[in-house]
Design a protein around this motif. Structure first.
Motif, PDB file in Angstrom:
ATOM      1  N   LYS A   1       0.840  -1.191   0.000  1.00  0.00           N
ATOM      2  CA  LYS A   1       0.000   0.000   0.000  1.00  0.00           C
ATOM      3  C   LYS A   1       0.879   1.247   0.000  1.00  0.00           C
ATOM      4  N   TRP A   2       0.403   2.300  -0.664  1.00  0.00           N
ATOM      5  CA  TRP A   2       1.160   3.545  -0.659  1.00  0.00           C
ATOM      6  C   TRP A   2       0.245   4.748  -0.497  1.00  0.00           C
TER       7      TRP A   2
ATOM      8  N   PHE B   1      -6.584   6.537  -9.130  1.00  0.00           N
ATOM      9  CA  PHE B   1      -6.411   6.188  -7.727  1.00  0.00           C
ATOM     10  C   PHE B   1      -7.365   6.995  -6.847  1.00  0.00           C
ATOM     11  N   ASN B   2      -7.320   6.743  -5.555  1.00  0.00           N
ATOM     12  CA  ASN B   2      -8.180   7.442  -4.605  1.00  0.00           C
ATOM     13  C   ASN B   2      -7.545   8.784  -4.255  1.00  0.00           C
ATOM     14  N   ILE B   3      -8.242   9.870  -4.550  1.00  0.00           N
ATOM     15  CA  ILE B   3      -7.721  11.211  -4.350  1.00  0.00           C
ATOM     16  C   ILE B   3      -8.618  11.962  -3.376  1.00  0.00           C
ATOM     17  N   ASN B   4      -8.019  12.501  -2.325  1.00  0.00           N
ATOM     18  CA  ASN B   4      -8.756  13.312  -1.356  1.00  0.00           C
ATOM     19  C   ASN B   4      -8.060  14.650  -1.183  1.00  0.00           C
ATOM     20  N   GLU B   5      -8.850  15.721  -1.158  1.00  0.00           N
ATOM     21  CA  GLU B   5      -8.303  17.039  -0.868  1.00  0.00           C
ATOM     22  C   GLU B   5      -8.278  17.232   0.645  1.00  0.00           C
ATOM     23  N   PHE B   6      -7.167  17.771   1.117  1.00  0.00           N
ATOM     24  CA  PHE B   6      -6.926  17.786   2.548  1.00  0.00           C
ATOM     25  C   PHE B   6      -6.351  19.136   2.955  1.00  0.00           C
ATOM     26  N   LYS B   7      -6.869  19.688   4.047  1.00  0.00           N
ATOM     27  CA  LYS B   7      -6.344  20.932   4.599  1.00  0.00           C
ATOM     28  C   LYS B   7      -5.796  20.648   5.989  1.00  0.00           C
ATOM     29  N   TRP B   8      -4.652  21.254   6.287  1.00  0.00           N
ATOM     30  CA  TRP B   8      -4.035  21.029   7.574  1.00  0.00           C
ATOM     31  C   TRP B   8      -3.461  22.334   8.104  1.00  0.00           C
TER      32      TRP B   8
ATOM     33  N   THR C   1      -3.987   7.591  -2.663  1.00  0.00           N
ATOM     34  CA  THR C   1      -3.649   6.234  -2.206  1.00  0.00           C
ATOM     35  C   THR C   1      -4.063   5.190  -3.244  1.00  0.00           C
ATOM     36  N   ASN C   2      -3.466   4.028  -3.157  1.00  0.00           N
ATOM     37  CA  ASN C   2      -3.878   2.895  -3.992  1.00  0.00           C
ATOM     38  C   ASN C   2      -4.784   1.952  -3.216  1.00  0.00           C
ATOM     39  N   PHE C   3      -5.348   2.446  -2.111  1.00  0.00           N
ATOM     40  CA  PHE C   3      -6.261   1.649  -1.306  1.00  0.00           C
ATOM     41  C   PHE C   3      -7.281   2.574  -0.652  1.00  0.00           C
ATOM     42  N   LYS C   4      -8.364   2.020  -0.172  1.00  0.00           N
ATOM     43  CA  LYS C   4      -9.353   2.766   0.589  1.00  0.00           C
ATOM     44  C   LYS C   4      -9.196   2.426   2.060  1.00  0.00           C
ATOM     45  N   GLU C   5      -9.734   3.283   2.935  1.00  0.00           N
ATOM     46  CA  GLU C   5      -9.542   3.108   4.365  1.00  0.00           C
ATOM     47  C   GLU C   5      -9.998   1.747   4.851  1.00  0.00           C
ATOM     48  N   CYS C   6     -11.038   1.192   4.264  1.00  0.00           N
ATOM     49  CA  CYS C   6     -11.588  -0.075   4.735  1.00  0.00           C
ATOM     50  C   CYS C   6     -10.832  -1.277   4.166  1.00  0.00           C
ATOM     51  N   ASP C   7      -9.872  -1.048   3.243  1.00  0.00           N
ATOM     52  CA  ASP C   7      -9.123  -2.176   2.641  1.00  0.00           C
ATOM     53  C   ASP C   7      -8.224  -2.833   3.682  1.00  0.00           C
TER      54      ASP C   7
END
Length: 228
Positions: A176-177, A194-201, A222-228
């Motif tokens: 996983k990456w 792939f799975n793309i999420n926009e994120f603010k920090w 990521t190349n995976f989802k949280e539930c994987d």
């Protein structure tokens, strides 16, 4: 500097080995050796609020103390962009980036780095060499933090990046990456399968004087989802 993501993994004992790699030689040398040299109590006397201006900091630093590599790197990293040799030290940078809050984080990370329960390795290699070394291991979770797309070819002299080549190499990884990078339409399109999420920090080490803290904006891919 080492990001909170790495700190969290070490602190929570989420893995049996952690490998850090960066092409920036001084950065790796700091985390491997320099962090153990610094005298945090002394640096706290230099940091904001104890030094409220750059002139006050310089007077204390140059008149009273000979800095070692770790201390010099840490101060330069806080007061110039990306720790470059050039750059103007300003009172604003002192207030935002070299304060007791940052030093407390450094202190906590150092504690984890010397903990015998943490198996840690450091490398100063091209990222492709690290991928070639470990890519077949399906049990590895990779965190990839390349130079920002919009900074490519700019001030990061050590880190010119071919993003098409980066993707080709990532595709070889069997485990996983996670890839974090600045938010750009180019990167979204390049990694669209792939799975793309926009994120603010929040820049948690800055000192904002009761103002709204500065937000960073990144893509987490990521190349995976949280539930994987």
């Amino acid at each position: 500097m080492i990001k909170l993501k790495h700190y969290y993994r070490l602190n929570q004992q989420l893995c049996n080995k952690v490998v850090f790699n960066d092409l920036h030689t001084s950065l790796i040398e700091f985390w491997q050796y320099g962090i153990h040299l610094i005298e945090l109590d002394y640096l706290k006397k230099l940091a904001y609020h104890n030094s409220k201006t750059i002139n006050e900091l310089k007077e204390k630093m140059f008149d009273d103390y000979c800095l070692n590599f770790g201390e010099e790197f840490l101060i330069k990293n806080a007061l110039t962009f990306n720790g470059e040799e050039w750059g103007t030290w300003t009172d604003k940078k002192l207030q935002q980036n070299f304060n007791v809050n940052k030093l407390l984080r450094i202190q906590n990370v150092r504690r984890l780095l010397v903990d015998p329960k943490n198996n840690i390795e450091f490398y100063n290699l091209d990222y492709k060499n690290i991928i070639n070394k470990y890519y077949m291991d399906k049990n590895i979770v990779w965190y990839l933090d390349p130079p920002y797309f919009y900074n490519e070819g700019g001030v990061y002299k050590h880190s010119k990046m071919n993003f098409y080549e980066l993707k080709d190499n990532i595709l070889n990884i069997k485990g996983k990456w996670i890839l974090s990078i600045d938010n750009s339409e180019f990167i979204k399109d390049l990694f669209k399968e792939f799975n793309i999420n926009e994120f603010k920090w929040v820049y948690s080490s800055t000192n904002c004087h009761n103002k709204k803290p500065k937000l960073g904006q990144e893509l987490i891919i990521t190349n995976f989802k949280e539930c994987d």
